[in-house]
Motif scaffolding. Structure first.
Motif, PDB file in Angstrom:
ATOM      1  N   MET A   1      48.269  58.922  15.966  1.00  0.00           N
ATOM      2  CA  MET A   1      47.143  58.667  16.865  1.00  0.00           C
ATOM      3  C   MET A   1      46.149  59.824  16.792  1.00  0.00           C
ATOM      4  SD  MET A   1      47.383  55.780  18.428  1.00  0.00           S
ATOM      5  CE  MET A   1      46.341  56.006  19.857  1.00  0.00           C
ATOM      6  N   PRO A   2      44.836  59.533  16.823  1.00  0.00           N
ATOM      7  CA  PRO A   2      43.870  60.617  16.814  1.00  0.00           C
ATOM      8  C   PRO A   2      44.033  61.504  18.042  1.00  0.00           C
ATOM      9  CG  PRO A   2      42.821  58.530  16.274  1.00  0.00           C
ATOM     10  CD  PRO A   2      44.204  58.218  16.721  1.00  0.00           C
ATOM     11  N   ASP A   3      43.722  62.786  17.869  1.00  0.00           N
ATOM     12  CA  ASP A   3      43.846  63.762  18.926  1.00  0.00           C
ATOM     13  C   ASP A   3      42.703  63.623  19.934  1.00  0.00           C
ATOM     14  OD1 ASP A   3      41.504  65.768  18.202  1.00  0.00           O
ATOM     15  OD2 ASP A   3      42.373  64.935  16.397  1.00  0.00           O
ATOM     16  N   PRO A   4      42.780  64.339  21.082  1.00  0.00           N
ATOM     17  CA  PRO A   4      41.722  64.224  22.085  1.00  0.00           C
ATOM     18  C   PRO A   4      40.589  65.218  21.915  1.00  0.00           C
ATOM     19  CG  PRO A   4      43.558  65.485  22.980  1.00  0.00           C
ATOM     20  CD  PRO A   4      43.963  65.071  21.579  1.00  0.00           C
ATOM     21  N   LEU A   5      40.416  65.763  20.745  1.00  0.00           N
ATOM     22  CA  LEU A   5      39.358  66.733  20.531  1.00  0.00           C
ATOM     23  C   LEU A   5      37.983  66.111  20.753  1.00  0.00           C
ATOM     24  CD1 LEU A   5      40.495  68.530  17.235  1.00  0.00           C
ATOM     25  CD2 LEU A   5      40.768  69.337  19.582  1.00  0.00           C
ATOM     26  N   ASP A   6      37.063  66.921  21.310  1.00  0.00           N
ATOM     27  CA  ASP A   6      35.661  66.532  21.375  1.00  0.00           C
ATOM     28  C   ASP A   6      34.988  67.003  20.089  1.00  0.00           C
ATOM     29  OD1 ASP A   6      35.347  65.220  23.847  1.00  0.00           O
ATOM     30  OD2 ASP A   6      35.427  67.136  24.911  1.00  0.00           O
ATOM     31  N   LEU A   7      34.424  66.075  19.334  1.00  0.00           N
ATOM     32  CA  LEU A   7      33.771  66.380  18.064  1.00  0.00           C
ATOM     33  C   LEU A   7      32.263  66.209  18.229  1.00  0.00           C
ATOM     34  CD1 LEU A   7      36.163  64.401  15.691  1.00  0.00           C
ATOM     35  CD2 LEU A   7      36.366  66.766  16.467  1.00  0.00           C
ATOM     36  N   LEU A   8      31.510  67.174  17.750  1.00  0.00           N
ATOM     37  CA  LEU A   8      30.051  67.134  17.799  1.00  0.00           C
ATOM     38  C   LEU A   8      29.509  67.141  16.381  1.00  0.00           C
ATOM     39  CD1 LEU A   8      27.306  67.359  19.315  1.00  0.00           C
ATOM     40  CD2 LEU A   8      27.584  69.861  19.182  1.00  0.00           C
ATOM     41  N   HIS A  45      38.024  58.614  17.189  1.00  0.00           N
ATOM     42  CA  HIS A  45      37.749  59.919  17.766  1.00  0.00           C
ATOM     43  C   HIS A  45      36.628  59.870  18.796  1.00  0.00           C
ATOM     44  CE1 HIS A  45      40.329  62.214  14.999  1.00  0.00           C
ATOM     45  NE2 HIS A  45      40.008  61.272  14.130  1.00  0.00           N
ATOM     46  N   ALA A  46      36.672  60.812  19.735  1.00  0.00           N
ATOM     47  CA  ALA A  46      35.578  61.020  20.679  1.00  0.00           C
ATOM     48  C   ALA A  46      34.530  61.880  19.987  1.00  0.00           C
ATOM     49  CB  ALA A  46      36.088  61.702  21.942  1.00  0.00           C
ATOM     50  N   VAL A  47      33.379  61.321  19.677  1.00  0.00           N
ATOM     51  CA  VAL A  47      32.373  62.033  18.889  1.00  0.00           C
ATOM     52  C   VAL A  47      30.987  61.825  19.485  1.00  0.00           C
ATOM     53  CG1 VAL A  47      32.235  60.092  17.262  1.00  0.00           C
ATOM     54  CG2 VAL A  47      31.386  62.334  16.566  1.00  0.00           C
ATOM     55  N   GLY A  70      31.280  53.459  19.082  1.00  0.00           N
ATOM     56  CA  GLY A  70      31.844  54.409  20.034  1.00  0.00           C
ATOM     57  C   GLY A  70      31.238  55.787  19.982  1.00  0.00           C
ATOM     58  N   VAL A  71      30.159  55.984  19.200  1.00  0.00           N
ATOM     59  CA  VAL A  71      29.498  57.287  19.133  1.00  0.00           C
ATOM     60  C   VAL A  71      28.620  57.472  20.373  1.00  0.00           C
ATOM     61  CG1 VAL A  71      27.900  58.753  17.835  1.00  0.00           C
ATOM     62  CG2 VAL A  71      29.449  57.191  16.613  1.00  0.00           C
ATOM     63  N   GLU A  72      28.716  58.634  20.986  1.00  0.00           N
ATOM     64  CA  GLU A  72      27.794  59.007  22.054  1.00  0.00           C
ATOM     65  C   GLU A  72      26.562  59.632  21.391  1.00  0.00           C
ATOM     66  OE1 GLU A  72      27.445  62.184  25.756  1.00  0.00           O
ATOM     67  OE2 GLU A  72      29.439  61.541  25.083  1.00  0.00           O
ATOM     68  N   VAL A  73      25.415  58.992  21.534  1.00  0.00           N
ATOM     69  CA  VAL A  73      24.192  59.446  20.869  1.00  0.00           C
ATOM     70  C   VAL A  73      23.343  60.238  21.854  1.00  0.00           C
ATOM     71  CG1 VAL A  73      22.097  58.758  19.661  1.00  0.00           C
ATOM     72  CG2 VAL A  73      24.215  57.452  19.329  1.00  0.00           C
ATOM     73  N   ARG A  74      23.004  61.462  21.477  1.00  0.00           N
ATOM     74  CA  ARG A  74      22.092  62.288  22.261  1.00  0.00           C
ATOM     75  C   ARG A  74      20.915  62.681  21.376  1.00  0.00           C
ATOM     76  NH1 ARG A  74      23.854  67.212  25.310  1.00  0.00           N
ATOM     77  NH2 ARG A  74      22.145  66.536  26.639  1.00  0.00           N
ATOM     78  N   THR A  75      19.721  62.647  21.932  1.00  0.00           N
ATOM     79  CA  THR A  75      18.521  63.016  21.190  1.00  0.00           C
ATOM     80  C   THR A  75      17.753  64.089  21.948  1.00  0.00           C
ATOM     81  OG1 THR A  75      17.036  61.404  22.219  1.00  0.00           O
ATOM     82  CG2 THR A  75      18.388  60.628  20.355  1.00  0.00           C
ATOM     83  N   ASP A  76      16.742  64.637  21.273  1.00  0.00           N
ATOM     84  CA  ASP A  76      15.907  65.651  21.912  1.00  0.00           C
ATOM     85  C   ASP A  76      14.663  65.038  22.554  1.00  0.00           C
ATOM     86  OD1 ASP A  76      14.421  64.937  19.733  1.00  0.00           O
ATOM     87  OD2 ASP A  76      14.105  66.968  18.976  1.00  0.00           O
TER      88      ASP A  76
END
Length: 325
Positions: A1-8, A45-47, A70-76
């Motif tokens: 199972m994938p780990d709970p790491l936060d990936l950026l 993964h949480a990315v 499932g990608v969390e998208v953030r912009t400027d």
């Protein structure tokens, strides 16, 4: 199972306008860092992807593609048009690119400290946004591991010597580096890829990976080298193959506990059997991706199936698929 790491992942999104040999044209979400983020999310993964997307149809297409995975998208908040790349495929599925890209990323503080940061490609060489990316990586690497893929696009690299210096600076900031043999040939014409990889290893990374298309991949680490054959597959196109390889690499490194602040020292002492397993996962991801159109990486079930097929093939075929010279 994938780990709970936060990936950026920090880098560009690009609308790939793909021209096929028969004249058909298709638009696919793309951009090397965006593809890596998408691949990681598909693997569970949480990315988060920090990027720029225009308020246009292509931007909406890409955002939907990423968030559905499932990608969390953030912009400027930039209103610049979404970058595009015309991708022309020859009859062997090889891709040639022409770009319309502006990269002006402004600083955006992460909502939470990531455990691992990935960047590369256009985002690290195109000013003024590249300066923002490098400043972010330099700050975040104090508590996160870092991976980097130069993903060289000659038309966008500018002055050759300046580009080499910038790439080498990014290499020195990183724990894991991937480059294709074509990337290395552009950066260092005439040099053997393994020679370059060993020189890069001396700049700071724990492992340098070189992908060689149908000839498989090479990992150089302090304890030696590991090679893996390419997985047998029918190639539809090569768009996103290297990005899928990178996603598979990070997925496997995370599973082995080799990412994040607690993984950095373990990564530096990883044995060749562990690295071989990482290479197999990465090569499997690339093989699934090239067998279908666009940058379409596998989910976790498809990755497991590809690995199982390869194990079966290797049992039936004399000679090792992974070597530890």
């Amino acid at each position: 199972m994938p780990d709970p790491l936060d990936l950026l992942v920090i880098g560009e999104c690009v609308a790939d306008i793909v021209r096929l040999p028969d004249g058909d044209v298709h638009v696919h979400p793309g951009g090397s860092p965006a593809n890596v983020a998408h691949g990681l999310a598909r693997l569970g993964h949480a990315v988060t992807l920090l990027t720029q997307l225009g308020p246009d149809d292509r931007g909406r297409l890409i955002r939907s593609h990423l968030t559905e995975a499932g990608v969390e998208v953030r912009t400027d908040g930039s209103a610049a048009p979404t970058p595009s790349a015309v991708v022309t495929l020859d009859r062997e599925g090889r891709a040639a690119y022409a770009f319309e890209i502006a990269w002006t990323l402004a600083p955006v503080a992460p909502e939470r400290p990531p455990h691992h940061v990935h960047t590369g490609s256009i985002a690290t060489v195109t000013d003024p946004g590249a300066a923002t990316v490098l400043a972010a990586v330099e700050s975040l690497r104090t508590f996160a591991t870092v991976s980097y893929d130069p993903n060289v696009r000659p038309a966008l690299m500018g002055d050759h010597d300046a580009a080499v210096r910038r790439v080498e600076h990014c290499v020195a900031l990183s724990d894991v580096v991937r480059a294709s043999d074509e990337d290395l040939e552009w950066l260092y014409p005439g040099e053997e890829p393994e020679t370059v990889a060993r020189r890069w290893l001396g700049r700071g990374p724990a492992v340098v990976l070189v992908t060689r298309g149908g000839d498989g991949a090479l990992a150089v680490l302090p304890g030696g080298r590991v090679t893996v054959d390419a997985f047998a597959t029918d190639v539809v196109d090569t768009v996103g193959a290297g990005d899928a390889f990178m996603s598979g690499t990070l997925h496997a490194l995370a599973a082995h506990g080799l990412l994040g602040p607690d993984g950095r020292e373990r990564l530096r002492t990883a044995d060749r059997s562990t690295v071989a397993d990482v290479l197999r996962h990465a090569a499997a991801c690339a093989a699934v991706t090239v067998a279908r159109a666009g940058a379409n990486p596998p989910d976790a079930a498809e990755l497991r199936a590809a690995l199982a097929r390869d194990r079966s093939r290797r049992r039936d075929t004399p000679g090792p698929a992974v070597r530890h010279p």
